[in-house]
Design a protein around this motif. Structure first.
Motif, PDB file in Angstrom:
ATOM      1  N   GLU A   1      44.234 -68.013  32.474  1.00 30.59           N
ATOM      2  CA  GLU A   1      43.004 -67.335  32.904  1.00 30.59           C
ATOM      3  C   GLU A   1      43.052 -65.818  32.719  1.00 30.59           C
ATOM      4  O   GLU A   1      42.018 -65.161  32.815  1.00 30.59           O
ATOM      5  N   SER A   2      44.245 -65.279  32.533  1.00 28.49           N
ATOM      6  CA  SER A   2      44.356 -63.828  32.313  1.00 28.49           C
ATOM      7  C   SER A   2      45.713 -63.492  31.709  1.00 28.49           C
ATOM      8  O   SER A   2      46.731 -64.061  32.108  1.00 28.49           O
ATOM      9  N   ASP A   3      45.705 -62.540  30.758  1.00 28.12           N
ATOM     10  CA  ASP A   3      46.986 -62.116  30.161  1.00 28.12           C
ATOM     11  C   ASP A   3      47.736 -61.162  31.092  1.00 28.12           C
ATOM     12  O   ASP A   3      48.904 -60.867  30.856  1.00 28.12           O
ATOM     13  N   VAL A   4      47.076 -60.666  32.116  1.00 27.26           N
ATOM     14  CA  VAL A   4      47.741 -59.728  33.029  1.00 27.26           C
ATOM     15  C   VAL A   4      47.803 -60.311  34.454  1.00 27.26           C
ATOM     16  O   VAL A   4      47.638 -59.608  35.442  1.00 27.26           O
ATOM     17  N   TRP A   5      48.085 -61.608  34.531  1.00 28.80           N
ATOM     18  CA  TRP A   5      48.166 -62.272  35.837  1.00 28.80           C
ATOM     19  C   TRP A   5      49.296 -61.690  36.691  1.00 28.80           C
ATOM     20  O   TRP A   5      49.200 -61.699  37.923  1.00 28.80           O
ATOM     21  N   ILE A   6      50.333 -61.155  36.053  1.00 24.42           N
ATOM     22  CA  ILE A   6      51.458 -60.593  36.824  1.00 24.42           C
ATOM     23  C   ILE A   6      50.974 -59.392  37.640  1.00 24.42           C
ATOM     24  O   ILE A   6      51.264 -59.263  38.841  1.00 24.42           O
ATOM     25  N   GLU A   7      50.214 -58.509  36.985  1.00 26.00           N
ATOM     26  CA  GLU A   7      49.658 -57.354  37.698  1.00 26.00           C
ATOM     27  C   GLU A   7      48.726 -57.819  38.810  1.00 26.00           C
ATOM     28  O   GLU A   7      48.776 -57.319  39.946  1.00 26.00           O
ATOM     29  N   ASP A   8      47.850 -58.772  38.484  1.00 26.15           N
ATOM     30  CA  ASP A   8      46.881 -59.241  39.482  1.00 26.15           C
ATOM     31  C   ASP A   8      47.595 -59.849  40.696  1.00 26.15           C
ATOM     32  O   ASP A   8      47.200 -59.614  41.848  1.00 26.15           O
ATOM     33  N   CYS A   9      48.629 -60.642  40.422  1.00 28.29           N
ATOM     34  CA  CYS A   9      49.371 -61.258  41.539  1.00 28.29           C
ATOM     35  C   CYS A   9      50.139 -60.205  42.337  1.00 28.29           C
ATOM     36  O   CYS A   9      50.264 -60.316  43.563  1.00 28.29           O
ATOM     37  N   SER A  10      50.665 -59.191  41.658  1.00 31.24           N
ATOM     38  CA  SER A  10      51.420 -58.146  42.358  1.00 31.24           C
ATOM     39  C   SER A  10      50.495 -57.352  43.280  1.00 31.24           C
ATOM     40  O   SER A  10      50.857 -57.031  44.416  1.00 31.24           O
ATOM     41  N   ILE A  11      49.320 -57.045  42.779  1.00 24.99           N
ATOM     42  CA  ILE A  11      48.357 -56.309  43.612  1.00 24.99           C
ATOM     43  C   ILE A  11      47.977 -57.136  44.831  1.00 24.99           C
ATOM     44  O   ILE A  11      47.966 -56.633  45.965  1.00 24.99           O
ATOM     45  N   ALA A  12      47.707 -58.417  44.631  1.00 23.19           N
ATOM     46  CA  ALA A  12      47.353 -59.281  45.767  1.00 23.19           C
ATOM     47  C   ALA A  12      48.514 -59.356  46.766  1.00 23.19           C
ATOM     48  O   ALA A  12      48.306 -59.354  47.990  1.00 23.19           O
ATOM     49  N   SER A  13      49.735 -59.381  46.249  1.00 20.53           N
ATOM     50  CA  SER A  13      50.911 -59.474  47.128  1.00 20.53           C
ATOM     51  C   SER A  13      51.012 -58.249  48.035  1.00 20.53           C
ATOM     52  O   SER A  13      51.243 -58.365  49.239  1.00 20.53           O
ATOM     53  N   ILE A  14      50.843 -57.057  47.461  1.00 25.81           N
ATOM     54  CA  ILE A  14      50.991 -55.853  48.282  1.00 25.81           C
ATOM     55  C   ILE A  14      49.791 -55.678  49.210  1.00 25.81           C
ATOM     56  O   ILE A  14      49.930 -55.192  50.338  1.00 25.81           O
ATOM     57  N   ILE A  15      48.627 -56.124  48.763  1.00 28.85           N
ATOM     58  CA  ILE A  15      47.455 -56.061  49.652  1.00 28.85           C
ATOM     59  C   ILE A  15      47.680 -56.980  50.852  1.00 28.85           C
ATOM     60  O   ILE A  15      47.353 -56.630  51.994  1.00 28.85           O
ATOM     61  N   LEU A  16      48.253 -58.144  50.620  1.00 28.57           N
ATOM     62  CA  LEU A  16      48.589 -59.039  51.743  1.00 28.57           C
ATOM     63  C   LEU A  16      49.555 -58.343  52.693  1.00 28.57           C
ATOM     64  O   LEU A  16      49.383 -58.380  53.917  1.00 28.57           O
ATOM     65  N   GLN A  17      50.583 -57.693  52.141  1.00 26.18           N
ATOM     66  CA  GLN A  17      51.569 -57.026  53.004  1.00 26.18           C
ATOM     67  C   GLN A  17      50.945 -55.909  53.827  1.00 26.18           C
ATOM     68  O   GLN A  17      51.221 -55.772  55.018  1.00 26.18           O
ATOM     69  N   LEU A  18      50.135 -55.091  53.182  1.00 24.52           N
ATOM     70  CA  LEU A  18      49.543 -53.951  53.902  1.00 24.52           C
ATOM     71  C   LEU A  18      48.521 -54.417  54.930  1.00 24.52           C
ATOM     72  O   LEU A  18      48.413 -53.832  56.015  1.00 24.52           O
ATOM     73  N   THR A  19      47.794 -55.485  54.615  1.00 24.01           N
ATOM     74  CA  THR A  19      46.862 -56.038  55.605  1.00 24.01           C
ATOM     75  C   THR A  19      47.652 -56.583  56.800  1.00 24.01           C
ATOM     76  O   THR A  19      47.283 -56.342  57.955  1.00 24.01           O
ATOM     77  N   GLY A  20      48.743 -57.276  56.512  1.00 25.25           N
ATOM     78  CA  GLY A  20      49.597 -57.771  57.596  1.00 25.25           C
ATOM     79  C   GLY A  20      50.088 -56.631  58.474  1.00 25.25           C
ATOM     80  O   GLY A  20      50.055 -56.703  59.711  1.00 25.25           O
ATOM     81  N   GLN A  21      50.512 -55.537  57.840  1.00 23.48           N
ATOM     82  CA  GLN A  21      50.962 -54.350  58.591  1.00 23.48           C
ATOM     83  C   GLN A  21      49.850 -53.844  59.511  1.00 23.48           C
ATOM     84  O   GLN A  21      50.083 -53.525  60.675  1.00 23.48           O
ATOM     85  N   SER A  22      48.639 -53.803  58.985  1.00 20.71           N
ATOM     86  CA  SER A  22      47.510 -53.286  59.784  1.00 20.71           C
ATOM     87  C   SER A  22      47.188 -54.216  60.958  1.00 20.71           C
ATOM     88  O   SER A  22      46.560 -53.793  61.927  1.00 20.71           O
ATOM     89  N   LEU A  23      47.613 -55.478  60.866  1.00 15.64           N
ATOM     90  CA  LEU A  23      47.349 -56.457  61.926  1.00 15.64           C
ATOM     91  C   LEU A  23      48.536 -56.608  62.885  1.00 15.64           C
ATOM     92  O   LEU A  23      48.524 -57.474  63.759  1.00 15.64           O
ATOM     93  N   GLY A  24      49.576 -55.794  62.677  1.00 15.92           N
ATOM     94  CA  GLY A  24      50.747 -55.844  63.568  1.00 15.92           C
ATOM     95  C   GLY A  24      51.781 -56.878  63.162  1.00 15.92           C
ATOM     96  O   GLY A  24      52.684 -57.206  63.936  1.00 15.92           O
ATOM     97  N   LEU A  25      51.674 -57.392  61.938  1.00 11.65           N
ATOM     98  CA  LEU A  25      52.641 -58.389  61.465  1.00 11.65           C
ATOM     99  C   LEU A  25      53.719 -57.728  60.618  1.00 11.65           C
ATOM    100  O   LEU A  25      53.467 -56.721  59.957  1.00 11.65           O
ATOM    101  N   GLY A  26      54.908 -58.324  60.642  1.00  9.97           N
ATOM    102  CA  GLY A  26      55.956 -57.907  59.718  1.00  9.97           C
ATOM    103  C   GLY A  26      55.894 -58.817  58.499  1.00  9.97           C
ATOM    104  O   GLY A  26      55.492 -59.982  58.601  1.00  9.97           O
ATOM    105  N   SER A  27      56.323 -58.289  57.357  1.00  9.74           N
ATOM    106  CA  SER A  27      56.299 -59.117  56.145  1.00  9.74           C
ATOM    107  C   SER A  27      57.376 -58.684  55.178  1.00  9.74           C
ATOM    108  O   SER A  27      57.928 -57.580  55.295  1.00  9.74           O
ATOM    109  N   CYS A  28      57.667 -59.566  54.237  1.00 13.27           N
ATOM    110  CA  CYS A  28      58.583 -59.197  53.151  1.00 13.27           C
ATOM    111  C   CYS A  28      58.188 -59.954  51.886  1.00 13.27           C
ATOM    112  O   CYS A  28      57.791 -61.115  51.936  1.00 13.27           O
TER     113      CYS A  28
END
Ligand SMILES: Cc1cc2nc3c(=O)[nH]c(=O)nc-3n(C[C@H](O)[C@H](O)[C@H](O)COP(=O)(O)O)c2cc1C
Length: 177
Positions: free
Chosen positions: A89-116
Motif C-alpha cells: 500500500e505504500s513504499d514508505v510504510w516504514i516511515e508511516d509506521c515509525s511516525i504512528a509508533s512515536i505518536i502512540l508513545q507521546l499520546t501515552g505520555q500525555s495520558l500518564g502512561l509509561g511506554s517503550c
C-alpha cells in the motif's frame, strides 16, 4: 508567556519498561490511543498501517519472546500495540509506521502512561527466525503484512528523570543560518 505543552511532554518522556499490574482506568484511555494512532500523518495519505491492540496476557507473554533480548518486559505491560503495514500500500510504510509508533508513545505520555518501543523489523527471535515472522505466527498475520514495532504500555512502576538540557547534543544541529 509562551505555552510549551509539547515540550513538557517531550522532556518527561523516557522509555518505561516496568509497569504496575493494573488495568487501564478508565478504559477510554485505550480509545484515545486508538484515535491518536489513526490521526498519524502518512505519505500521500495512503494510511498503509494496521494496529493490533493486545491486552490478553497470554498473547503479551508470547510476544514478549519476540526478540532475543529487548522485549521481555512486554509480559508485564497492560497493553501492547503491534504496529504493522501492508507493504503493497505504500513504499514508505516504514516511515508511516515509525511516525504512528512515536505518536502512540507521546499520546501515552500525555495520558500518564509509561511506554517503550520494541523494535521488530530487522531483529531476530532466534538464530534462524526473524522477530517479524515470530510475531506474524503468534498473531496469524498474512504474508503481505510487515511488522515495524510493538509499543508496550502500562502505568509506570519506575521513575526516570528527564535528560538534563545540558546533556543534549546541540553539536548535532549543524546549521542555524
Ligand atoms: C527505533 C527504536 C527502537 C527501539 N527498540 C527498543 C527495543 O527493542 N527494546 C527496548 O527495550 N527499547 C527500545 N527502544 C528504546 C530506546 O532504547 C530508548 O528510546 C533510548 O535508549 C533512549 O532512552 P529514553 O527513551 O528513555 O530517552 C527503541 C527506541 C527506538 C526509537
Amino acid at each position: 508567556m509562551v505555552k510549551k505543552i509539547m515540550l513538557d511532554i517531550l522532556r518527561k518522556r523516557r522509555s518505561i519498561r516496568i509497569y504496575k499490574a493494573k488495568a487501564f482506568e478508565p478504559e477510554e484511555l485505550v480509545e484515545q490511543l486508538k484515535e491518536a494512532a489513526l490521526r498519524s500523518p502518512t505519505s500521500r495519505n495512503f494510511r498503509p498501517w494496521r494496529f493490533l491492540f493486545i491486552t490478553d496476557s497470554a498473547k503479551l507473554e508470547a510476544l514478549s519472546r519476540a526478540k532475543i533480548s529487548g522485549s521481555s518486559f512486554l509480559r508485564g505491560a497492560s497493553l501492547g500495540v503491534v504496529v504493522c503495514a501492508d507493504e503493497n500500500e505504500s513504499d514508505v510504510w516504514i516511515e508511516d509506521c515509525s511516525i504512528a509508533s512515536i505518536i502512540l508513545q507521546l499520546t501515552g505520555q500525555s495520558l500518564g502512561l509509561g511506554s517503550c518501543w520494541i523494535q521488530i523489523r530487522k531483529r531476530m527471535h532466534s538464530e534462524s527466525q526473524t522477530s517479524e515472522d515470530y510475531v506474524k505466527g503468534v498473531l496469524g498475520l498474512p504474508a503481505n503484512m510487515k511488522v515495524e514495532s510493538i509499543i508496550s504500555f502500562g502505568y509506570p512502576d519506575e521513575e526516570k528523570p528527564p535528560i538534563p538540557k545540558a546533556q543534549l547534543e546541540y553539536n548535532k544541529i549543524l546549521s542555524t543560518e
